[in-house]
Design a protein around this motif. Structure first.
Motif, PDB file in Angstrom:
ATOM      1  N   LYS A 152      -2.215  -2.144  10.814  1.00  0.00           N
ATOM      2  CA  LYS A 152      -2.818  -1.176  11.729  1.00  0.00           C
ATOM      3  C   LYS A 152      -1.818  -0.111  12.148  1.00  0.00           C
ATOM      4  O   LYS A 152      -2.130   1.091  12.161  1.00  0.00           O
ATOM      5  CB  LYS A 152      -3.376  -1.890  12.950  1.00  0.00           C
ATOM      6  CG  LYS A 152      -4.016  -0.938  13.959  1.00  0.00           C
ATOM      7  CD  LYS A 152      -4.556  -1.691  15.161  1.00  0.00           C
ATOM      8  CE  LYS A 152      -5.074  -0.728  16.228  1.00  0.00           C
ATOM      9  NZ  LYS A 152      -5.613  -1.442  17.409  1.00  0.00           N
ATOM     10  N   ARG A 153      -0.607  -0.510  12.502  1.00  0.00           N
ATOM     11  CA  ARG A 153       0.397   0.465  12.950  1.00  0.00           C
ATOM     12  C   ARG A 153       0.705   1.479  11.857  1.00  0.00           C
ATOM     13  O   ARG A 153       0.829   2.686  12.122  1.00  0.00           O
ATOM     14  CB  ARG A 153       1.677  -0.256  13.360  1.00  0.00           C
ATOM     15  CG  ARG A 153       1.552  -1.099  14.624  1.00  0.00           C
ATOM     16  CD  ARG A 153       2.874  -1.779  14.918  1.00  0.00           C
ATOM     17  NE  ARG A 153       2.785  -2.635  16.101  1.00  0.00           N
ATOM     18  CZ  ARG A 153       3.785  -3.403  16.552  1.00  0.00           C
ATOM     19  NH1 ARG A 153       4.943  -3.398  15.907  1.00  0.00           N
ATOM     20  NH2 ARG A 153       3.624  -4.143  17.617  1.00  0.00           N
ATOM     21  N   LEU A 154       0.837   1.001  10.618  1.00  0.00           N
ATOM     22  CA  LEU A 154       1.157   1.920   9.530  1.00  0.00           C
ATOM     23  C   LEU A 154      -0.004   2.858   9.224  1.00  0.00           C
ATOM     24  O   LEU A 154       0.204   4.031   8.888  1.00  0.00           O
ATOM     25  CB  LEU A 154       1.541   1.142   8.274  1.00  0.00           C
ATOM     26  CG  LEU A 154       2.950   0.548   8.238  1.00  0.00           C
ATOM     27  CD1 LEU A 154       3.280   0.071   6.828  1.00  0.00           C
ATOM     28  CD2 LEU A 154       3.999   1.538   8.700  1.00  0.00           C
ATOM     29  N   ILE A 155      -1.235   2.369   9.341  1.00  0.00           N
ATOM     30  CA  ILE A 155      -2.389   3.230   9.078  1.00  0.00           C
ATOM     31  C   ILE A 155      -2.480   4.330  10.129  1.00  0.00           C
ATOM     32  O   ILE A 155      -2.741   5.500   9.807  1.00  0.00           O
ATOM     33  CB  ILE A 155      -3.683   2.399   9.018  1.00  0.00           C
ATOM     34  CG1 ILE A 155      -3.660   1.505   7.768  1.00  0.00           C
ATOM     35  CG2 ILE A 155      -4.916   3.301   9.001  1.00  0.00           C
ATOM     36  CD1 ILE A 155      -4.829   0.540   7.673  1.00  0.00           C
ATOM     37  N   VAL A 156      -2.260   3.975  11.384  1.00  0.00           N
ATOM     38  CA  VAL A 156      -2.247   4.995  12.439  1.00  0.00           C
ATOM     39  C   VAL A 156      -1.146   6.013  12.179  1.00  0.00           C
ATOM     40  O   VAL A 156      -1.354   7.231  12.277  1.00  0.00           O
ATOM     41  CB  VAL A 156      -2.062   4.348  13.823  1.00  0.00           C
ATOM     42  CG1 VAL A 156      -1.852   5.413  14.893  1.00  0.00           C
ATOM     43  CG2 VAL A 156      -3.274   3.492  14.191  1.00  0.00           C
TER      44      VAL A 156
END
Length: 478
Positions: A114-118
């Motif tokens: 999730k952090r990388l996608i954001v």
């Protein structure tokens, strides 16, 4: 679960595309998918569509930069703007798109998807804001490098998230691919359409907005990234059983030595063959898509169409001035439409991964691509109808194989190293695969289109043989 309900609206939008509802019963397919799956699929669909929208919009800008700029001013020296120099400049961003997938895969196993996608969405939005403000080609180059670095982390992050968080994995891969193909098809179309009315700086700024909105949605997404692993037999929150080695999964890498050892672990088994297969897939993909618009134009022979013939005079830019009326390059729109056919290929391929062995799907898919390459020019020469038909088959099988190799990676790697494995995968697809465009250009320069499609058929045949090898090596499930 703020985000979970949005999948229904996203899917509804897909369902109501003209004609698509008759071949993709989207609502029925996801009726029995759990809430965690819906939340994840919504996020990856959104992000994947954004990545490919930007990827395929960049070549549209290139034609404008060739005419607008004469030199690349580096301060101490300057370089004339040519197809070669501009191609090298743009190639830096596309190179990072592939090369950055490997460190992205290492990182996602440590910090989560999730952090990388954001971060990916924010980075891509920022790169197009910088592009919109670019006063010269040096800043344009910096914006493209930023885009490549930001976009590179998406595929290992998004695919890891599907493989570890979505229980209906094949359905997740299918809808993930559909969203990517919508971006591939409609991104260039939207960009070309906006450029009829606005300066390219304005268009780049407008294109930044969807990624900012998607990033805001992504930050509110609520789901369990390891739900499918925890629910699987023999799996837990830390990893799942490695079907090819018998080992339990790890939880990522934290040092160079561990990276080397875990990479050796991956390539000691069947993943080495999978990696070789996806390299040939990338070579075929980039080789055929790089020059397909030119080939379409030369085969169809359609002249540019004046905008005044398709729009009311009041809406035609420049209709009240002495400047020439803008024209539509029809082959570009045909190309975008043909790429959109890949939506059906992605859907069919993704659903079949839940029903047949993925190795068998790879053999069928790449075998079909080899036949399509051999038959392309003879059939295309028969007329517009046959040309469109063979292009439709090309678009279908070109994207049908993607869910199969994505699912195959998941089956040949431990869950704890899934990000690393997808990093290697997209290093092969977009990094090594980027050579496909250069190979295609060289073949066309020294030979002809017949030789090009022969080379492409060779790439697909090699991938087919690797799929046969995987099929024979892997034991049949009891």
């Amino acid at each position: 679960m703020v985000f979970s309900g949005r999948i229904n609206r996203t899917i509804s939008g897909v369902r109501h595309l003209p004609g698509l509802h008759t071949i993709i019963p989207v609502g029925d397919v996801l009726a029995d998918v759990n809430r965690n799956d819906r939340s994840i699929v919504a996020l990856v669909m959104l992000a994947h569509g954004m990545v490919h929208t930007y990827e395929l919009s960049i070549p549209i800008f290139v034609a404008l930069w060739l005419h607008e700029y004469t030199v690349i001013d580096l301060g101490l020296t300057s370089i004339p703007v040519t197809t070669a120099s501009l191609g090298l400049m743009v190639g830096l961003g596309f190179a990072l798109f592939g090369l950055g997938a490997l460190p992205g895969g290492v990182l996602v196993d440590r910090v989560g998807s999730k952090r990388l996608i954001v971060g990916c969405l924010l980075g891509m939005a920022g790169s197009f804001v910088l592009l919109a403000a670019a006063p010269n080609l040096v800043v344009v180059a910096l914006a493209l490098v930023l885009w490549g670095a930001a976009a590179s982390v998406y595929h290992p992050a998004g695919l890891r998230l599907i493989s570890t968080g979505v229980e209906a994995r094949g359905t997740g891969f299918a809808y993930h691919g559909i969203a990517g193909n919508l971006g591939i098809g409609f991104g260039p179309f939207l960009t070309a359409l906006l450029l009829l009315f606005f300066d390219w700086h304005v268009v780049a700024g407008v294109l930044a907005v969807p990624a900012l909105v998607a990033a805001a949605f992504a930050t509110r997404a609520d789901f369990e990234e390891q739900a499918a692993v925890a629910a699987a037999d023999g799996g837990d929150e830390r990893g799942e059983h490695d079907e090819t080695t018998g080992d339990k999964a790890g939880t990522g890498v934290s040092s160079l030595g561990e990276f080397v050892s875990q990479s050796k672990h991956l390539f000691a088994g069947g993943f080495a063959l999978v990696f070789a297969l996806v390299m040939f897939s990338g070579l075929y993909y980039r080789g055929v898509t790089t020059f397909l618009p030119d080939l379409l134009g030369s085969v169809i022979g359609i002249e540019p169409v004046p905008i005044s013939s398709v729009l009311p005079a009041a809406l035609v830019p420049g209709s009240d001035s002495a400047t020439a009326t803008p024209t539509l390059d029809v082959e570009l729109y045909v190309y975008a439409g043909l790429l959109t056919i890949g939506v059906l290929g992605q859907y069919v391929g993704g659903k079949l991964t839940d029903r047949i062995r993925t190795e068998r799907g790879l053999v069928v898919g790449f075998g079909a691509l080899a036949l399509v390459a051999v038959a392309f020019l003879p059939i295309a020469s028969l007329g517009v109808g046959p040309l469109l038909a063979i292009c439709a088959l090309l678009g279908f099988f070109l994207f049908m194989v993607q869910p199969f190799y994505q699912a195959t990676v998941a089956e040949y790697t431990p869950a704890g190293l899934r990000g690393l494995s997808y990093g290697f995968t997209y290093l092969g697809v977009f990094g090594v695969g980027a050579l496909g465009g250069a190979i295609a250009g060289y073949v066309l320069a020294v030979a002809d289109s017949t030789a090009l499609f022969t080379v492409l058929a060779g790439f697909a045949a090699a991938a087919t043989l690797l799929g046969v090898t995987l099929l024979r090596r892997r034991p049949t499930p009891a």
